[in-house]
Write a protein that holds these residues in place. Structure first.
Motif, PDB file in Angstrom:
ATOM      1  N   GLY A 144       0.823  -1.202   0.000  1.00  0.00           N
ATOM      2  CA  GLY A 144       0.000   0.000   0.000  1.00  0.00           C
ATOM      3  C   GLY A 144       0.856   1.251   0.000  1.00  0.00           C
ATOM      4  O   GLY A 144       1.778   1.386   0.805  1.00  0.00           O
ATOM      5  N   ILE A 145       0.553   2.188  -0.908  1.00  0.00           N
ATOM      6  CA  ILE A 145       1.234   3.484  -0.960  1.00  0.00           C
ATOM      7  C   ILE A 145       0.250   4.535  -0.475  1.00  0.00           C
ATOM      8  O   ILE A 145      -0.734   4.838  -1.152  1.00  0.00           O
ATOM      9  CB  ILE A 145       1.725   3.813  -2.378  1.00  0.00           C
ATOM     10  CG1 ILE A 145       2.633   2.699  -2.906  1.00  0.00           C
ATOM     11  CG2 ILE A 145       2.457   5.153  -2.402  1.00  0.00           C
ATOM     12  CD1 ILE A 145       3.139   2.938  -4.305  1.00  0.00           C
ATOM     13  N   GLY A 146       0.497   5.054   0.713  1.00  0.00           N
ATOM     14  CA  GLY A 146      -0.455   5.980   1.318  1.00  0.00           C
ATOM     15  C   GLY A 146      -1.665   5.280   1.903  1.00  0.00           C
ATOM     16  O   GLY A 146      -2.646   5.928   2.254  1.00  0.00           O
ATOM     17  N   VAL A 147      -1.621   3.957   1.997  1.00  0.00           N
ATOM     18  CA  VAL A 147      -2.719   3.140   2.542  1.00  0.00           C
ATOM     19  C   VAL A 147      -2.187   2.381   3.742  1.00  0.00           C
ATOM     20  O   VAL A 147      -1.124   1.746   3.653  1.00  0.00           O
ATOM     21  CB  VAL A 147      -3.266   2.157   1.480  1.00  0.00           C
ATOM     22  CG1 VAL A 147      -4.397   1.323   2.061  1.00  0.00           C
ATOM     23  CG2 VAL A 147      -3.737   2.911   0.244  1.00  0.00           C
ATOM     24  N   GLY A 148      -2.888   2.415   4.864  1.00  0.00           N
ATOM     25  CA  GLY A 148      -2.423   1.792   6.090  1.00  0.00           C
ATOM     26  C   GLY A 148      -2.505   0.281   6.068  1.00  0.00           C
ATOM     27  O   GLY A 148      -3.212  -0.323   5.254  1.00  0.00           O
ATOM     28  N   VAL A 149      -1.783  -0.351   6.996  1.00  0.00           N
ATOM     29  CA  VAL A 149      -1.762  -1.815   7.086  1.00  0.00           C
ATOM     30  C   VAL A 149      -3.140  -2.360   7.428  1.00  0.00           C
ATOM     31  O   VAL A 149      -3.555  -3.411   6.908  1.00  0.00           O
ATOM     32  CB  VAL A 149      -0.720  -2.266   8.130  1.00  0.00           C
ATOM     33  CG1 VAL A 149      -0.768  -3.776   8.327  1.00  0.00           C
ATOM     34  CG2 VAL A 149       0.675  -1.843   7.707  1.00  0.00           C
ATOM     35  N   ASP A 150      -3.874  -1.673   8.291  1.00  0.00           N
ATOM     36  CA  ASP A 150      -5.215  -2.145   8.652  1.00  0.00           C
ATOM     37  C   ASP A 150      -6.122  -2.207   7.432  1.00  0.00           C
ATOM     38  O   ASP A 150      -6.913  -3.145   7.274  1.00  0.00           O
ATOM     39  CB  ASP A 150      -5.828  -1.223   9.706  1.00  0.00           C
ATOM     40  CG  ASP A 150      -5.093  -1.306  11.034  1.00  0.00           C
ATOM     41  OD1 ASP A 150      -4.408  -2.320  11.264  1.00  0.00           O
ATOM     42  OD2 ASP A 150      -5.194  -0.357  11.836  1.00  0.00           O
ATOM     43  N   ARG A 151      -6.010  -1.213   6.580  1.00  0.00           N
ATOM     44  CA  ARG A 151      -6.798  -1.204   5.342  1.00  0.00           C
ATOM     45  C   ARG A 151      -6.399  -2.367   4.442  1.00  0.00           C
ATOM     46  O   ARG A 151      -7.250  -3.017   3.834  1.00  0.00           O
ATOM     47  CB  ARG A 151      -6.588   0.129   4.627  1.00  0.00           C
ATOM     48  CG  ARG A 151      -7.158   0.193   3.208  1.00  0.00           C
ATOM     49  CD  ARG A 151      -8.654   0.040   3.183  1.00  0.00           C
ATOM     50  NE  ARG A 151      -9.164   0.198   1.836  1.00  0.00           N
ATOM     51  CZ  ARG A 151     -10.295  -0.333   1.413  1.00  0.00           C
ATOM     52  NH1 ARG A 151     -11.026  -1.085   2.232  1.00  0.00           N
ATOM     53  NH2 ARG A 151     -10.694  -0.143   0.179  1.00  0.00           N
ATOM     54  N   LEU A 152      -5.110  -2.661   4.370  1.00  0.00           N
ATOM     55  CA  LEU A 152      -4.648  -3.772   3.545  1.00  0.00           C
ATOM     56  C   LEU A 152      -5.138  -5.113   4.087  1.00  0.00           C
ATOM     57  O   LEU A 152      -5.566  -5.984   3.322  1.00  0.00           O
ATOM     58  CB  LEU A 152      -3.112  -3.768   3.477  1.00  0.00           C
ATOM     59  CG  LEU A 152      -2.462  -2.547   2.813  1.00  0.00           C
ATOM     60  CD1 LEU A 152      -0.943  -2.664   2.884  1.00  0.00           C
ATOM     61  CD2 LEU A 152      -2.916  -2.385   1.373  1.00  0.00           C
ATOM     62  N   LYS A 153      -5.077  -5.279   5.403  1.00  0.00           N
ATOM     63  CA  LYS A 153      -5.506  -6.554   5.989  1.00  0.00           C
ATOM     64  C   LYS A 153      -7.006  -6.773   5.847  1.00  0.00           C
ATOM     65  O   LYS A 153      -7.471  -7.922   5.861  1.00  0.00           O
ATOM     66  CB  LYS A 153      -5.101  -6.605   7.459  1.00  0.00           C
ATOM     67  CG  LYS A 153      -3.601  -6.762   7.662  1.00  0.00           C
ATOM     68  CD  LYS A 153      -3.250  -6.983   9.123  1.00  0.00           C
ATOM     69  CE  LYS A 153      -1.763  -7.245   9.292  1.00  0.00           C
ATOM     70  NZ  LYS A 153      -1.384  -7.509  10.692  1.00  0.00           N
ATOM     71  N   SER A 154      -7.770  -5.685   5.711  1.00  0.00           N
ATOM     72  CA  SER A 154      -9.216  -5.844   5.513  1.00  0.00           C
ATOM     73  C   SER A 154      -9.545  -6.455   4.152  1.00  0.00           C
ATOM     74  O   SER A 154     -10.670  -6.914   3.936  1.00  0.00           O
ATOM     75  CB  SER A 154      -9.909  -4.482   5.644  1.00  0.00           C
ATOM     76  OG  SER A 154      -9.542  -3.612   4.584  1.00  0.00           O
TER      77      SER A 154
END
Length: 326
Positions: A144-154
Motif C-alpha cells: 500500500g502506498i499511502g494506505v495503512g496496514v489495517d486497510r490492507l488486511k481488511s
C-alpha cells in the motif's frame, strides 16, 4: 506574487517601509525565473535576479548564485521564493532587495521536468507482460502506498482461502521512493499494489516506473479512491499486468485466477498419481517370475497400451494448458 508586483509594492510603499522597517516582517512568496548574473555585477552584495515571466521585470534575490547552484537550481528555471522585502542604498538610489528565506522549484516546473524524464524513460523501456503464477507455494506482497496496514488486511477475506497471512506479506509505505525500494528485488510471485488517490501523482515519477517495470512479480494495480474521483493516472495502469478501479474487483480477479490454478494443480497431481500407481502395478507384476510366464500376451499388450495412453494424455494436457497460459 510576481516580481513586477513586488517592485510596484516597493515603489508605492517605500516611505512606509523606510519609516517602519521593523514592522515589515511579513514573508512574501514570489514566483519567477532565475536570471543570469552579469560578469560585471556589483559583487559587494552578491545577488541573483528573479525575472517576471510576462514583463521581464527583475528583483534582486539576496542570495549567492553559487548557493542556488548548490541546490541544483540554474538560470532559466522557474522557482518559488519565500522571503522578506528589504531596501538598500545603491549609488545614491534606494533599491529593493529580497531577503531569501527559502527557495525551490516551482510546482509546474517540477511537474514538467518529471513528465519529460518519464517520457524519455518510457520511450526506451516498453512495458512487459507477465503471466499469473502457477507454481505451488506462490506468495503475494500486498503493498500500500499511502494506505495503512489495517486497510490492507481488511482485503484479505476478499482474496479467498488461498491467500492468508501464511503466504501474504502486508507492507504500507509513504511516497514513491519507499515504494520503489519495496519493488526492487521483490521475492514474492504477485505484487498487489494499492495506491491512495492522493498519492497517484507522486507515483508517476521515472524512478517508480522503472522499479515497477523491472519488478519480476505479476503486478496487479488498484487505486483506493472514491468512485467519482475518476482515473488519477493515465500512464501507470498501462505499466502493470492488470489494473482495476476498485479493490473488490482486483481481489475477486486474484481469487478466481488462484482457483483456476489450484484446479489445474489438483488435476495434474491426480494424473501423476494414476501414472505412479500404474507403474507400481507393472513393477509388482514384473517381480513375480513364476506368474509372469503365465501372463497372456493380450494382458501385457493392454497394460502397455494403458501406460502409453496415460503418458500421452498427460503430455497433451500439459501442452494444452501451456499454450492456453501463454
Amino acid at each position: 506574487m510576481a516580481p513586477e508586483q513586488v517592485q510596484l509594492l516597493f515603489r508605492r510603499r517605500l516611505s512606509e517601509i523606510c519609516a517602519r522597517f521593523e514592522d515589515w516582517q511579513m514573508p512574501v512568496t514570489v514566483r519567477g525565473v532565475i536570471g543570469e548574473v552579469r560578469p560585471d555585477h556589483w559583487r559587494r552584495r552578491e545577488s541573483t535576479p528573479l525575472l517576471d515571466e510576462k514583463t521581464g521585470t527583475a528583483i534582486l534575490l539576496d542570495i549567492s548564485p553559487s548557493l542556488l547552484e548548490g541546490d541544483g537550481l540554474h538560470a532559466g528555471e522557474r522557482v518559488r521564493v519565500c522571503g522578506l522585502l528589504r531596501a538598500h542604498l545603491h549609488q545614491g538610489q534606494v533599491m529593493s532587495r529580497f531577503e531569501v528565506l527559502a527557495v525551490g522549484r516551482d510546482a509546474e516546473e517540477k511537474a514538467d521536468r518529471q513528465r519529460e524524464e518519464l517520457l524519455q524513460f518510457l520511450r526506451g523501456t516498453p512495458p512487459q507482460r507477465r503471466s499469473f503464477p502457477t507454481r505451488e507455494g506462490a506468495r503475494m506482497l500486498l503493498l500500500g502506498i499511502g494506505v495503512g496496514v489495517d486497510r490492507l488486511k481488511s482485503m484479505e477475506q476478499a482474496l479467498g482461502g488461498f491467500w492468508t497471512e501464511r503466504n501474504v506479506t502486508f507492507r504500507a509505505v509513504q511516497g514513491d521512493g519507499a515504494a520503489g525500494q519495496s519493488l526492487h528485488g521483490v521475492e514474492e510471485d504477485i505484487v498487489f499494489l494499492v495506491i491512495a488517490g492522493a498519492q497517484a501523482v507522486e507515483t508517476e515519477s521515472a524512478m517508480f516506473m522503472k522499479a515497477l517495470l523491472h519488478c519480476p512479480a505479476y503486478r496487479v494495480l488498484v487505486y483506493d479512491a472514491a468512485a467519482d474521483d475518476g482515473l488519477p493516472s493515465a500512464i501507470l495502469p498501462h505499466m502493470v499486468d492488470c489494473f482495476f478501479r476498485t479493490t473488490v474487483e482486483a481481489a475477486t480477479f486474484i481469487r478466481q485466477q488462484s482457483s483456476v490454478v489450484r484446479q489445474h494443480q489438483d488435476e495434474e497431481r491426480a494424473h501423476q498419481e494414476e501414472l505412479a500407481a500404474l507403474r507400481a502395478s507393472l513393477a509388482a507384476l514384473a517381480e513375480r517370475p513364476g506368474e509372469t510366464s503365465s501372463l497372456s500376451p493380450l494382458f501385457l499388450f493392454l497394460a502397455g497400451l494403458c501406460l502409453g495412453g496415460g503418458l500421452v494424455a498427460a503430455s497433451l494436457w500439459g501442452l494444452h494448458h501451456l499454450f492456453q497460459g501463454g
